[in-house]
Design a protein around this motif. Sequence first.
Motif: not given
Length: 249
Positions: A27-47, A49-54
């Motif tokens: 992720y450091l190729r794209y954003v600063q280190v401080g944004l890591r928690p937001y990416l993790v939360v976003s990934g978990v939420v999308l996963a 949502l995928a389960v709920v949609a299925a």
Amino acid sequence: MRRYGPAVLLALVGAAILRVSLFSDLYLRYVQVGLRPYLVVSGVVLALLAVVAAVLVRTAGEQEDPEHPEHLENSDSHPGHTHGPAGPRVAWFLTLPALALLLFPPPALGSYSAEREADRRAARGIGTFPALPAGNPLDLTLGDFGSRAVYDSGRSLTGRTVRLTGFVTRDADGTWYITRLLVSCCAADATTAKAEVRGTGAPPVDTWVTVTGTWHPEGELGSDAAWPPVLDATSVRRVRQPDNPYEKR
């Protein structure tokens, strides 16, 4: 199976985000280190949502024809016969970008991005800078070295041996530079810091190196002639790309 397309797409995007943020430092190729928690939360939420949609799609399918589930399984094989918002099969191509990010994350920005941005360097005022720490060689960022070389009226780099780390860029005439991209938030706002290296041959473009040397003053402070700053190298050592390839602006 087409009815599960949105769930699959959400799952792939979520997995890709979690791969680069939770299970690696990509992720450091794209954003600063401080944004890591937001990416993790976003990934978990999308996963999730995928389960709920299925689950919702499966529940809707069972309610539609509870006595003949085989009819739902075979409906995709009959042209012109669809159930619900299955959509065209071409929609599955939307999964390809997410799958590519999951399997082949792109590299960090390099020489091409640095060359494109070089002409957009913003003018800054001349002034004094804080005193440098004692000791030689002194590890500096490319951003700090460039700012002091071009704008420091106190000439704090005079007589100091510095050590800079970055990747190699080169002009058509063979002049080469040690370069680093500076970001405020993410790779999209990257700007360039670089120093011309003299006294040694150029390694291949995009090679990461640590260069030790002394500042070679050129031109008047704040002028175009002072940019980029020049470093008389005493040693050049190849190094691996750091986990965070960017400097904070």
